[in-house]
Design a protein around this motif. Structure first.
Motif, PDB file in Angstrom:
ATOM      1  N   GLN A 169     -46.879  -1.040  53.591  1.00 12.61           N
ATOM      2  CA  GLN A 169     -46.003  -1.425  52.488  1.00 12.61           C
ATOM      3  C   GLN A 169     -44.560  -0.957  52.692  1.00 12.61           C
ATOM      4  O   GLN A 169     -43.704  -1.184  51.816  1.00 12.61           O
ATOM      5  N   ASP A 170     -44.277  -0.325  53.793  1.00  9.94           N
ATOM      6  CA  ASP A 170     -42.943   0.222  54.041  1.00  9.94           C
ATOM      7  C   ASP A 170     -42.085  -0.796  54.794  1.00  9.94           C
ATOM      8  O   ASP A 170     -42.514  -1.352  55.805  1.00  9.94           O
ATOM      9  N   GLN A 171     -40.856  -0.989  54.313  1.00  6.97           N
ATOM     10  CA  GLN A 171     -39.987  -2.025  54.862  1.00  6.97           C
ATOM     11  C   GLN A 171     -38.540  -1.543  54.904  1.00  6.97           C
ATOM     12  O   GLN A 171     -37.978  -1.122  53.891  1.00  6.97           O
ATOM     13  N   ASP A 172     -37.936  -1.550  56.093  1.00 10.03           N
ATOM     14  CA  ASP A 172     -36.504  -1.289  56.192  1.00 10.03           C
ATOM     15  C   ASP A 172     -35.726  -2.463  55.576  1.00 10.03           C
ATOM     16  O   ASP A 172     -36.252  -3.584  55.467  1.00 10.03           O
ATOM     17  N   VAL A 173     -34.478  -2.208  55.193  1.00  8.87           N
ATOM     18  CA  VAL A 173     -33.673  -3.218  54.507  1.00  8.87           C
ATOM     19  C   VAL A 173     -32.336  -3.363  55.242  1.00  8.87           C
ATOM     20  O   VAL A 173     -31.707  -2.368  55.620  1.00  8.87           O
ATOM     21  N   LEU A 174     -31.902  -4.625  55.418  1.00  6.86           N
ATOM     22  CA  LEU A 174     -30.611  -4.909  56.037  1.00  6.86           C
ATOM     23  C   LEU A 174     -29.709  -5.616  55.027  1.00  6.86           C
ATOM     24  O   LEU A 174     -30.117  -6.589  54.388  1.00  6.86           O
ATOM     25  N   GLU A 175     -28.484  -5.110  54.884  1.00  2.00           N
ATOM     26  CA  GLU A 175     -27.447  -5.787  54.113  1.00  2.00           C
ATOM     27  C   GLU A 175     -26.377  -6.296  55.070  1.00  2.00           C
ATOM     28  O   GLU A 175     -25.940  -5.567  55.972  1.00  2.00           O
ATOM     29  N   VAL A 176     -25.957  -7.543  54.872  1.00  4.64           N
ATOM     30  CA  VAL A 176     -24.862  -8.115  55.654  1.00  4.64           C
ATOM     31  C   VAL A 176     -23.608  -8.081  54.776  1.00  4.64           C
ATOM     32  O   VAL A 176     -23.613  -8.599  53.650  1.00  4.64           O
ATOM     33  N   LEU A 177     -22.538  -7.429  55.278  1.00  4.52           N
ATOM     34  CA  LEU A 177     -21.339  -7.162  54.484  1.00  4.52           C
ATOM     35  C   LEU A 177     -20.110  -7.844  55.092  1.00  4.52           C
ATOM     36  O   LEU A 177     -20.059  -8.114  56.300  1.00  4.52           O
ATOM     37  N   TYR A 178     -19.079  -8.045  54.242  1.00  7.79           N
ATOM     38  CA  TYR A 178     -17.822  -8.653  54.677  1.00  7.79           C
ATOM     39  C   TYR A 178     -16.680  -8.035  53.876  1.00  7.79           C
ATOM     40  O   TYR A 178     -16.835  -7.744  52.677  1.00  7.79           O
ATOM     41  N   ARG A 179     -15.535  -7.819  54.538  1.00  6.24           N
ATOM     42  CA  ARG A 179     -14.321  -7.416  53.824  1.00  6.24           C
ATOM     43  C   ARG A 179     -13.111  -8.061  54.496  1.00  6.24           C
ATOM     44  O   ARG A 179     -13.122  -8.333  55.707  1.00  6.24           O
TER      45      ARG A 179
ATOM     46  N   SER B 110     -33.061   2.835  56.277  1.00 10.69           N
ATOM     47  CA  SER B 110     -34.356   3.191  56.857  1.00 10.69           C
ATOM     48  C   SER B 110     -35.349   3.534  55.753  1.00 10.69           C
ATOM     49  O   SER B 110     -35.052   4.312  54.852  1.00 10.69           O
ATOM     50  N   ASN B 111     -36.531   2.913  55.833  1.00 13.85           N
ATOM     51  CA  ASN B 111     -37.568   3.136  54.822  1.00 13.85           C
ATOM     52  C   ASN B 111     -38.937   3.196  55.474  1.00 13.85           C
ATOM     53  O   ASN B 111     -39.914   2.693  54.929  1.00 13.85           O
ATOM     54  N   TYR B 112     -38.999   3.781  56.665  1.00 14.69           N
ATOM     55  CA  TYR B 112     -40.258   4.018  57.386  1.00 14.69           C
ATOM     56  C   TYR B 112     -40.881   2.735  57.924  1.00 14.69           C
ATOM     57  O   TYR B 112     -42.070   2.654  58.163  1.00 14.69           O
ATOM     58  N   GLY B 113     -40.048   1.677  58.105  1.00 18.04           N
ATOM     59  CA  GLY B 113     -40.537   0.475  58.767  1.00 18.04           C
ATOM     60  C   GLY B 113     -40.425   0.624  60.275  1.00 18.04           C
ATOM     61  O   GLY B 113     -40.175   1.713  60.807  1.00 18.04           O
TER      62      GLY B 113
ATOM     63  N   GLU C 269     -34.934  -8.064  52.940  1.00 15.77           N
ATOM     64  CA  GLU C 269     -35.992  -7.067  52.811  1.00 15.77           C
ATOM     65  C   GLU C 269     -37.380  -7.669  52.955  1.00 15.77           C
ATOM     66  O   GLU C 269     -38.372  -7.062  52.535  1.00 15.77           O
ATOM     67  N   ALA C 270     -37.471  -8.862  53.541  1.00 11.33           N
ATOM     68  CA  ALA C 270     -38.770  -9.470  53.840  1.00 11.33           C
ATOM     69  C   ALA C 270     -39.186  -9.072  55.258  1.00 11.33           C
ATOM     70  O   ALA C 270     -38.342  -8.900  56.138  1.00 11.33           O
TER      71      ALA C 270
END
Length: 709
Positions: A110-120, A162-165, A134-135
């Protein structure tokens, strides 16, 4: 406020903007270094690094999506957040700039790392979140995202959480004029028979196509597969799926005749089966405990206990035991000796209905094959001892010159009845050969018991205990066997035999209860223990008999132990071996953590010989002492295992679980010592198991050894 820590390159180097035009897009595959991208530490100091997939965990094919290397953010600790910040881009010559990249991000259970794509737009502007991903994505896929502006000082960032994925992998980053890009899956939600997913569409996408499968598919197979085609949608729910099944979902975008690459995610539907099993491997426990796996949305459980096997239709007619949803175990009592019981159980899911009936079969036998030992052997006498396994209170004993007597012949010898588990033989002559037969009695009856035997030669030479795969060594300390010897540095610190870990008050008559520690029995009537009340630094040793373990392919030691601390004080249990009685002892393991409950541990033996010995040493640290029981030496490789390639069956192992596909019969998962851990039936099964261990998977097609990372 978050504290940002920049790498040295980010702090000291000012880079000129990279100009991106329709004719000259920006591409980077990170073959030698970060290529001007920098780590910006938001929480912790976990770095994005070059890797080949995730080589440490053997994920993502242990290979990059493009070239030899990719970027990876991976940790076995939760809570790290690191942004990978791009160089400055001049996007002013692009009308509709877009970002594309290769991406993988597999979940662990049930552990899943998460990626955010950012822009500035510039270095002084706030980061905009373009996408949160987060899928679970277990293989490399293509991702495309529209950029919200065409600033001459734009920057992009990948923020990994990082979330233990299994880690976030990125490769083949491209900034260019907008072209059609695949959809980006934002989330998946699995139920018993359905999977709902959401995604974001590229601005140029008109339609989305979806394919769902229980097997991984290549492009050629996807082209001919049945598809769900949606116009302008960003969510969909697949229904009528099988529970407890791994599904692969593939997606792509369409705009007229233009079609993107397929991208994909995976998701498990929640299993309805609960995988009941009997706790522990001691078949003689009077009240066995049935344990099962917890499942979400369960309202309760129904159980039927029967002395005969029943089908589902018959079970519906039986009186059922109701068990609360909060329970994951049930203690069986009042089982008759020598009788087989079938314990059926199913979960109740409220409005959804019931899960399937599953069962565990249990037989409480009268006796087991006894492990006989020859002690105090001399040219004229010997003492035969054996472990007490069940409820037996008397034993039949026959001493013979023959080693192949049948049951009928043994009873014709008029067996002697004894009421303790040892037997003294006198009047022997040097080199006399004798075979001793022993059979347990239950209340003066021998129904369902069997004869055990041992053969010896009368002499004064030590004979090591021969240990084989079929005949492992086991000592439960039910008798004070002279095969095990004890030494000590202090007369008060010695190994004793009793029930659990006897208190210091009882042993030394201390007036205060501060020294008391409750007795706990692991198995049988007694075990070995050592306890020292008032000092630290003393030691005592318990030494095994000599053992011939040369025939074992993978010799293993298993034992139960208890090592409780008193306040902050704790003893230490050290384990040694030697290859010959004249050799020095070699330490190969030690236990120095608080264990106030019995714990079973296994470890490989470093070497083997025909006169192998073990030694357990208690180093006093003013704790409650140490207790050990059921010391076993066995062959971890003693099992008939076939190669899975010989059958149309697929077994896959990943971190914390394994899946079995292609078999319609029952599948059992056992430890290498034969302890049943889980079982289920179906064509596609998944088992959650402790990591870093070797398991035996038994199917109708054969038995296979599988390592779960």
């Amino acid at each position: 406020m978050s504290l940002l820590i920049l790498s040295a390159a980010a702090a000291l180097t000012v880079q000129a903007a990279i100009t991106v035009t329709p004719e000259s897009p920006y591409t980077e595959s990170f073959e030698t270094d970060l290529a001007g991208w920098t780590n910006e530490f938001v929480n912790g100091t976990l770095e994005w690094k070059l890797d080949q997939g995730n080589s440490e965990q053997q994920r993502y094919g242990s290979a990059a999506a493009d070239g030899d290397y990719n970027l990876l953010l991976f940790s076995e600790t939760r809570g790290y957040v690191t942004r990978l910040v791009s160089p400055v881009f001049d996007l002013s010559q692009l009308t509709n700039p877009s970002l594309s990249f290769k991406y993988a991000n597999e979940n662990w259970s049930q552990d899943q790392d998460v990626l955010e794509v950012l822009y500035r737009e510039n270095s002084g502007a706030e980061w905009q979140v373009l996408s949160t991903m987060e899928a679970p994505v277990p293989v490399w896929v293509s991702v495309g995202i529209d950029l919200p502006g065409n600033s001459a000082t734009a920057q992009i960032a990948f923020a990994g959480h990082s979330n233990y994925g299994y880690g976030i992998a990125i490769d083949k980053v491209r900034v260019s004029e907008t072209t059609l890009a695949p959809p980006v899956c934002l989330s998946t939600e699995a139920f018993f028979s359905s999977i709902a997913l959401t995604w974001s569409n590229h601005s140029a996408a008109q339609k989305t196509q979806l394919v769902i499968s229980t097997v991984e598919m290549l492009d050629a197979a996807l082209e001919s597969a049945a598809k769900v085609e949606l116009t302008g949608a960003d969510n969909y729910e697949f229904t009528s799926l099988d529970d407890g099944t791994l599904y692969y979902i593939y997606m792509r975008s369409l705009n007229g005749s233009e079609v993107t690459d397929w991208t994909g995610v995976s998701a498990y539907t929640i299993p309805r089966n609960i995988g009941p099993y009997k706790e522990g491997d001691n078949i003689f426990v009077a009240s066995p405990k049935i344990v099962w796996h917890e499942r979400p949305l369960v309202n309760g459980y129904q159980m039927v206990v029967s002395q005969s096997y029943m089908y589902a239709e018959e079970l519906e007619l039986q009186d059922k035991i109701s068990i609360a949803y909060t329970e994951t175990s049930y203690l069986l009592t009042d089982l008759e000796l020598g009788t087989t019981y079938y314990v059926f159980i199913r979960p109740e899911f409220g409005d959804i209905g019931y899960g399937n009936w599953e069962y565990v079969s249990i037989t409480r036998p009268y006796s087991h094959v006894l492990h006989l030992n020859v002690n105090n052997l001399t040219p004229s006498s010997a003492t035969i001892t054996w472990d007490k396994w069940g409820d037996e209170d008397h034993w039949l004993v026959v001493v013979s010159n023959q080693n192949d007597l049948t049951d009928e012949q043994l009873y014709a010898q008029y067996p002697e009845t004894v009421d303790h588990n040892s037997y003294q033989i006198d009047g022997l002559n040097l080199d006399d050969t004798r075979t001793v037969y022993v059979r347990p009695l239950i209340g003066q009856a021998s129904i369902h018991t069997q004869w055990s035997q041992i053969t010896f030669v009368a002499d004064d030479v030590s004979h090591p205990v021969v240990v084989t795969g079929a005949q492992p060594y086991l000592e439960g300390f039910e008798t004070i066997s002279s095969d095990w010897t004890a030494t000590s540095s202090d007369e008060k610190l010695v190994w004793r035999f009793g029930d659990g870990l006897q208190t210091k008050t009882e042993i030394y008559n201390y007036p205060t209860s501060d020294y008391d520690f409750a007795r706990q029995i692991f198995d049988g009537k007694q075990n070995a223990y050592a306890s020292f009340p008032a000092n630290t630094g003393g030691s005592c040793q318990l030494i095994s008999p000599e053992m011939d373990i040369t025939s074992l392919d993978a010799p293993m030691l298993r034992f139960a132990y208890m090592l409780p601390k008193w306040s902050s004080d704790l003893d230490e249990l050290r384990i040694y071996y030697r290859l010959d009685p004249g050799d020095p002892w070699i330490e190969f393991n030690r236990m120095s953590e608080d264990r106030s409950e019995w714990m079973v541990t296994e470890m490989p033996l470093p070497e083997k010989s025909s006169t192998f010995q073990l030694m357990f040493e208690d180093i006093s640290g003013y704790g409650y002492g140490v207790a050990i029981d059921n010391v076993s030496v066995f062959d971890a490789m003693y099992v008939n295992v076939q190669e899975p390639a010989a059958f149309d069956i697929r077994i896959q192992a990943s971190k914390g679980h394994l899946s079995v596909e292609g078999t319609s019969g029952e599948v059992q998962v056992c430890s290498l010592t034969g302890q049943l851990l889980a079982k289920a039936q179906g064509e596609s099964l998944r088992f959650d198991l402790p990591s870093q261990a070797l398991y035996l998977v038994i199917t109708q097609e054969g038995a296979y050894k599988v390592f779960v990372p």
